[in-house]
Design a protein around this motif. Structure first.
Motif, PDB file in Angstrom:
ATOM      1  N   LEU A  87      -8.553   6.868 -19.929  1.00  0.00           N
ATOM      2  CA  LEU A  87      -7.699   5.704 -20.197  1.00  0.00           C
ATOM      3  C   LEU A  87      -7.359   5.591 -21.676  1.00  0.00           C
ATOM      4  O   LEU A  87      -8.168   5.972 -22.533  1.00  0.00           O
ATOM      5  N   PRO A  88      -6.145   5.079 -22.003  1.00  0.00           N
ATOM      6  CA  PRO A  88      -5.160   4.635 -21.014  1.00  0.00           C
ATOM      7  C   PRO A  88      -4.185   5.727 -20.586  1.00  0.00           C
ATOM      8  O   PRO A  88      -3.685   5.703 -19.468  1.00  0.00           O
ATOM      9  N   ASP A 147      -5.407 -15.046 -15.288  1.00  0.00           N
ATOM     10  CA  ASP A 147      -4.298 -15.944 -14.969  1.00  0.00           C
ATOM     11  C   ASP A 147      -3.102 -15.200 -14.366  1.00  0.00           C
ATOM     12  O   ASP A 147      -2.004 -15.735 -14.278  1.00  0.00           O
ATOM     13  N   GLY A 148      -3.301 -13.926 -13.952  1.00  0.00           N
ATOM     14  CA  GLY A 148      -2.290 -13.215 -13.193  1.00  0.00           C
ATOM     15  C   GLY A 148      -1.289 -12.411 -13.981  1.00  0.00           C
ATOM     16  O   GLY A 148      -0.323 -11.888 -13.398  1.00  0.00           O
ATOM     17  N   VAL A 149      -1.457 -12.252 -15.279  1.00  0.00           N
ATOM     18  CA  VAL A 149      -0.530 -11.442 -16.079  1.00  0.00           C
ATOM     19  C   VAL A 149      -0.887  -9.968 -15.903  1.00  0.00           C
ATOM     20  O   VAL A 149      -2.032  -9.568 -16.141  1.00  0.00           O
ATOM     21  N   ALA A 150       0.116  -9.163 -15.472  1.00  0.00           N
ATOM     22  CA  ALA A 150      -0.125  -7.754 -15.173  1.00  0.00           C
ATOM     23  C   ALA A 150       0.454  -6.854 -16.251  1.00  0.00           C
ATOM     24  O   ALA A 150       1.522  -7.145 -16.819  1.00  0.00           O
ATOM     25  N   GLU A 151      -0.229  -5.749 -16.535  1.00  0.00           N
ATOM     26  CA  GLU A 151       0.228  -4.749 -17.494  1.00  0.00           C
ATOM     27  C   GLU A 151      -0.098  -3.365 -16.944  1.00  0.00           C
ATOM     28  O   GLU A 151      -1.244  -3.089 -16.562  1.00  0.00           O
ATOM     29  N   VAL A 152       0.914  -2.505 -16.868  1.00  0.00           N
ATOM     30  CA  VAL A 152       0.702  -1.153 -16.359  1.00  0.00           C
ATOM     31  C   VAL A 152      -0.187  -0.384 -17.320  1.00  0.00           C
ATOM     32  O   VAL A 152       0.033  -0.394 -18.538  1.00  0.00           O
ATOM     33  N   ILE A 153      -1.202   0.310 -16.795  1.00  0.00           N
ATOM     34  CA  ILE A 153      -2.136   1.038 -17.651  1.00  0.00           C
ATOM     35  C   ILE A 153      -1.460   2.254 -18.279  1.00  0.00           C
ATOM     36  O   ILE A 153      -1.549   2.472 -19.496  1.00  0.00           O
ATOM     37  N   ASP A 154      -0.801   3.055 -17.467  1.00  0.00           N
ATOM     38  CA  ASP A 154      -0.097   4.242 -17.961  1.00  0.00           C
ATOM     39  C   ASP A 154       1.243   4.303 -17.235  1.00  0.00           C
ATOM     40  O   ASP A 154       1.296   4.698 -16.063  1.00  0.00           O
ATOM     41  N   PRO A 155       2.339   3.920 -17.903  1.00  0.00           N
ATOM     42  CA  PRO A 155       3.646   3.848 -17.216  1.00  0.00           C
ATOM     43  C   PRO A 155       4.090   5.165 -16.589  1.00  0.00           C
ATOM     44  O   PRO A 155       4.855   5.170 -15.630  1.00  0.00           O
ATOM     45  N   GLY A 156       3.615   6.276 -17.066  1.00  0.00           N
ATOM     46  CA  GLY A 156       4.026   7.556 -16.510  1.00  0.00           C
ATOM     47  C   GLY A 156       3.155   8.044 -15.372  1.00  0.00           C
ATOM     48  O   GLY A 156       3.380   9.148 -14.846  1.00  0.00           O
ATOM     49  N   TRP A 157       2.167   7.280 -14.991  1.00  0.00           N
ATOM     50  CA  TRP A 157       1.195   7.708 -13.991  1.00  0.00           C
ATOM     51  C   TRP A 157       1.415   6.940 -12.686  1.00  0.00           C
ATOM     52  O   TRP A 157       1.204   5.732 -12.634  1.00  0.00           O
ATOM     53  N   ARG A 207       5.071   0.421  -6.521  1.00  0.00           N
ATOM     54  CA  ARG A 207       6.247   0.287  -7.392  1.00  0.00           C
ATOM     55  C   ARG A 207       7.521   0.035  -6.612  1.00  0.00           C
ATOM     56  O   ARG A 207       8.454  -0.588  -7.116  1.00  0.00           O
ATOM     57  N   GLY A 208       7.633   0.575  -5.401  1.00  0.00           N
ATOM     58  CA  GLY A 208       8.891   0.442  -4.652  1.00  0.00           C
ATOM     59  C   GLY A 208       8.822  -0.700  -3.664  1.00  0.00           C
ATOM     60  O   GLY A 208       7.846  -1.420  -3.547  1.00  0.00           O
ATOM     61  N   THR A 209       9.915  -0.881  -2.939  1.00  0.00           N
ATOM     62  CA  THR A 209       9.984  -1.927  -1.924  1.00  0.00           C
ATOM     63  C   THR A 209      10.173  -1.352  -0.534  1.00  0.00           C
ATOM     64  O   THR A 209      10.017  -2.042   0.445  1.00  0.00           O
ATOM     65  N   GLY A 210      10.555  -0.073  -0.467  1.00  0.00           N
ATOM     66  CA  GLY A 210      10.898   0.480   0.832  1.00  0.00           C
ATOM     67  C   GLY A 210       9.734   0.501   1.796  1.00  0.00           C
ATOM     68  O   GLY A 210       9.882   0.180   2.956  1.00  0.00           O
ATOM     69  N   GLN A 211       8.551   0.884   1.310  1.00  0.00           N
ATOM     70  CA  GLN A 211       7.435   1.072   2.218  1.00  0.00           C
ATOM     71  C   GLN A 211       7.061  -0.221   2.915  1.00  0.00           C
ATOM     72  O   GLN A 211       6.647  -0.220   4.053  1.00  0.00           O
TER      73      GLN A 211
END
Length: 890
Positions: free
Chosen positions: A655-656, A612-622, A866-870
């Motif tokens: 993982l994770p 249903d489209g809910v996202a979760e980062v696997i490893d926030p530092g990666w 993660r960014g918007t610039g690219q």
């Protein structure tokens, strides 16, 4: 009767005797004397134009001949071509076709006023010629009826670029001697005041003056002397053409008023816009209301007062003009910088190859955005806030403009990689060449050739070239392997048509890359400077980017093809991506467009996404520049390809949040990982054997990589059956093949269309893949291995990158709108589909290998930037040429 041969003519005839036989004197112009001659080598009549001796003395032969080379490459049906130029004895000359017929001046002198329809046709043809030249950065500077030859009713512009060559070569010495470029009646106000920095709008004024005279019977400004005409050009507004021709439509009158505006900013910026206004009955000026004379005013006295004031003003204007021309400095145009925001849905997408190109006149730019096949080209005018997709450019990368700016060339990163071209006026693209093409650059030369990165059987062969209309490619550069060269990439044609810039690679490290130049046709090249990629600036500079992202410029003589001064660093944060690709483009008008390092390095993260489209980062530092992913069967490890510099390698992540271990070391391109059914090994595509082949390596890295499958053609996609017995793969150009358990190679799908991303169902009964046989990529299913027995189309509005659920009860695919689609598969003896639904939509990476599915079919592994610039921003520098002149010199 012909005038007698003078002493000068006899001297000239002797000097040219080995090439041309002078037959008779044809006439005199402001800059040259014209002779009818016979071309001895080609047995044809030609017109030989010889610069006046006093002009030749000012300019000097070498400078004039270097400047005139640029104009020799103009090719347009309404431009009289330049056959030859040279220096003989003390004479500078150039040669053009001899046209038997009259000039537009002869026609106007005979007919006085031309018909409206005929005038519009002539204006349309001349506008087209001017637009073409302006897009090459060439302003005529001497548009007048004497320079328009009429050949079977069609006008031909003669002496194109000659005045510009004289002006550039002669510099300020022309003004010092009193020589003038241009004809008074048709001079723009800025040209009449001696301004050397003329642009297209000056020619628009001259064309407007000619159209005015064709209709009215006389130029917009007349006088008894040059000074009187110049004064009127500077101070008077031309009378409405309807005073002489009452039936001239209002839109024509309005178009002429705008073309003849005193300020260049008030005129049409393009000759084509002037032509369009002439033929558009709805065209009006922004403000057309005139201020009438007061009713009952004494007209005679008022007219006398105006004449008296005009004469007094004329004297003051002429005096001020002379003083100003003698003392004024060249006023540089201001340099300005700003970022361009691209709205959501219109951003630049990550891809190999360069992603931006600005038109030669700086009016618009093309870039790689989202579209069919994951990407397509978008075009945006600089005076608009929105971009529009360019039809027919699915999978397009590395856009580049034709020299006249009317067409866009591009590469396709599908199978096969091809060079294509599409007209900005509409119509389908044409395929220029679709074999032996690499992804590392292409450029459209002024000689009518497209230069491109060449490969053969997966190996580099240097830069190739092919005519823009298509044909057989030919070698342009040769890789010097004896001196450690491994590749030639990122070609850029010099505007003089003589040379080609390109990058020399020596292995995978960009630090070892050089910028080189070759004289076309020689097969030899010279290294100029260390750098990753380069472009030529019309100001006479070489722009190049170093491996650390610095933009430098150095004076460069394109005639001698050598640097003539030291380099200066200008920008420090140019983004460099894999294989040395950069986002940078320079227009002829001096507008620079580039992407910064921050934009090019915004990192990706890897996320779990539910149905249903809910996202979760696997490893926030990666974070990193991730390419393709594959989840291990036990879901405890993730194989991922990561781009670093100009290489891509496969890594394994625990993982994770466990360690990340590099798995591949050989070659420069290792990607598309897939786990073996037992989860102990990773299979991947690699170029380590100079061709794209399949290799396998233990996931713990405890053994060397072993080849799994080699083929005569490169392998791009593959899918292994769950039992490990069958291997399906895609080759260049577009075929789907299979390696059977017996070791036989079977052809599954072979056609004229592009078949991609084969995926075997878990039970091995069905083969899903995408094909563009309908005109766009759609998902299809065939029985396996007997693929010729049936075929079903799964997607209905475009589909890419199919993947089977682990249960085999669903087939997933992505769309160009970044939707994740699920289609139910109904169990039975034949393939049958049930409900089709959109699971979610999101800004997740699109492309082959960009997602995988958990064993319970409830979550997806996906890539997210993660960014918007690219994806949203570019930097524009207006009048960048002025900065080059000031900071670098020449």
């Amino acid at each position: 009767s012909c005038p007698p041969m003078t002493e000068i003519t006899s001297q000239l005839s002797s000097a040219l005797a080995d090439r041309y036989r002078l037959e008779r004197h044809l006439g005199e112009g402001g800059m040259a004397t014209v002779y009818l001659a016979h071309d001895l080598k080609h047995d044809r009549k030609v017109a030989v134009k010889v610069l006046k001796p006093e002009l030749s003395a000012i300019i000097g032969g070498e400078r004039f001949l270097n400047e005139i080379k640029v104009t020799a490459n103009l090719q347009h049906p309404n431009i009289l071509p330049l056959y030859d130029s040279g220096e003989a004895d003390t004479f500078l000359y150039y040669v053009m076709p001899y046209i038997e017929g009259e000039t537009l001046r002869d026609k106007m002198d005979r007919d006085k006023q031309l018909g409206l329809e005929e005038t519009m046709e002539i204006a349309k043809a001349l506008s087209s010629a001017l637009d073409y030249a302006h897009e090459q950065g060439i302003v005529h500077r001497d548009i007048k009826p004497e320079n328009i030859l009429m050949q079977r009713g069609q006008p031909l512009v003669a002496d194109f670029g000659i005045a510009l060559a004289v002006s550039h070569a002669g510099g300020t010495r022309l003004t010092e001697t009193g020589l003038s470029l241009g004809t008074p009646h048709y001079m723009s106000p800025e040209q009449a005041t001696g301004d050397r920095e003329l642009d297209a709008r000056s020619d628009v004024y001259s064309l407007g003056a000619m159209v005015y005279e064709m209709l009215a019977g006389e130029p917009p400004h007349v006088g008894n002397s040059v000074q009187a005409i110049v004064a009127k050009i500077l101070t008077d507004t031309p009378a409405s053409v309807t005073r002489s021709r009452g039936l001239v439509p209002p839109n024509v009158d309005a178009a002429l008023q705008r073309a003849l505006a005193k300020s260049p900013a008030d005129r049409f910026s393009r000759a084509g816009d002037f032509s369009a206004a002439l033929t558009n009955p709805a065209y009006t000026l922004p403000t057309t209301a005139a201020v009438p004379a007061a009713e009952g005013a004494p007209q005679g006295k008022a007219q006398w007062n105006r004449v008296t004031m005009a004469l007094a003003g004329l004297s003051l204007v002429l005096i001020a003009l002379l003083v100003w021309m003698a003392t004024r400095p060249e006023a540089p145009r201001p340099v300005s910088r700003y970022s361009v925001a691209l709205p959501t849905g219109e951003g630049i997408v990550p891809t190999r190859s360069n992603r931006v190109a600005i038109a030669p006149d700086g009016s618009r730019f093309v870039y790689v955005g989202v579209g069919d096949g994951g990407k397509s080209l978008w075009v945006r005018s600089r005076n608009q806030l929105q971009a529009t997709p360019l039809p027919g450019t699915a999978s397009g990368v590395h856009p580049f403009f034709s020299p006249d700016g009317s067409r866009v060339g591009f590469l396709t990163d599908g199978s096969p990689i091809a060079v294509k071209a599409v007209s900005l006026a509409g119509g389908p693209p044409i395929t220029v060449v679709d074999s032996g093409v690499g992804l590392d650059g292409a450029a459209w030369g002024p000689d009518g050739f497209i230069y491109f990165d060449g490969i053969t059987a997966g190996s580099t062969i240097g830069i190739m070239r092919v005519r823009a209309a298509g044909g057989s490619p030919e070698q342009a550069t040769v890789v010097d392997t004896a001196h450690g060269e491994t590749d030639h990439v990122w070609p850029e044609a010099l505007p003089n048509g003589k040379g080609l810039l390109f990058s020399v690679f020596r292995g995978a490290n960009l630090v070892d890359a050089d910028i080189a130049v070759t004289e076309i046709g020689t097969g030899e090249h010279t290294v100029l400077v260390r750098g990753v990629a380069a472009q030529y600036a019309a100001s006479g500079h070489l722009l190049y980017v170093t491996s650390d992202g610095a933009l430098l410029a150095a004076p460069f003589d394109q005639g001698r093809m050598e640097l003539t001064g030291e380099a200066t660093a200008l920008v420090q944060d140019i983004g460099i991506r894999a294989f040395g690709s950069i986002d940078i483009s320079l227009a002829n008008d001096g507008t620079l467009l580039y992407g910064t390092g921050a934009q090019a390095t915004d990192p990706d993260e890897i996320v779990w996404v539910t149905r249903d489209g809910v996202a979760e980062v696997i490893d926030p530092g990666w974070v990193g520049d991730f390419g393709t992913v594959a989840l291990s069967p036990d879901e405890r490890q993730l194989a991922v390809s990561i781009v670093q510099g100009n290489e891509q390698h496969v890594w394994v992540k625990q993982l994770p949040t466990g360690p990340l271990t590099k798995l591949t070391f050989g070659g420069t391109l290792n990607y598309r990982p897939a786990w073996s059914p037992d989860g102990r090994s990773v299979v991947f595509v690699s170029d380590r054997m100079r061709n794209m082949t399949l290799h396998k390596k233990r996931a713990d890295g405890s053994a060397q990589a072993e080849p799994v499958l080699e083929h005569a053609l490169p392998i791009w996609d593959f899918s292994e059956s769950r039992d490990g017995e069958w291997l399906v793969f895609r080759t260049t150009p577009r075929d789907l093949l299979a390696l059977s358990p017996d070791g036989d190679t079977l052809t599954l799908v072979s056609s004229e269309f592009n078949e991609r991303t084969p995926k075997l169902s878990p039970d091995g009964r069905w083969l899903a893949y995408s094909s563009d046989e309908s005109g766009r990529q759609e998902i299809y299913v065939r029985p396996f291995p007997n693929t010729g027995d049936a075929k079903w189309q799964v997607s209905t509005s475009g589909g890419y990158w199919p993947a089977w659920s682990h249960s085999g009860r669903e087939l997933f695919y992505r769309t160009a709108q970044r939707e994740m689609i699920s289609v139910d598969v109904v169990p039975g003896p034949t393939f049958a589909m049930g409900e089709r639904r959109v699971l979610f939509t999101g800004a997740y990476r699109i492309g082959p290998g960009s997602y995988d599915i958990t064993s319970d079919d409830q979550r997806f592994v996906m890539l997210r930037n993660r960014g918007t610039g690219q994806a949203s921003e570019l930097i524009v520098v207006e009048n960048f040429i002025e900065e080059l002149k000031e900071r670098v010199g020449n």
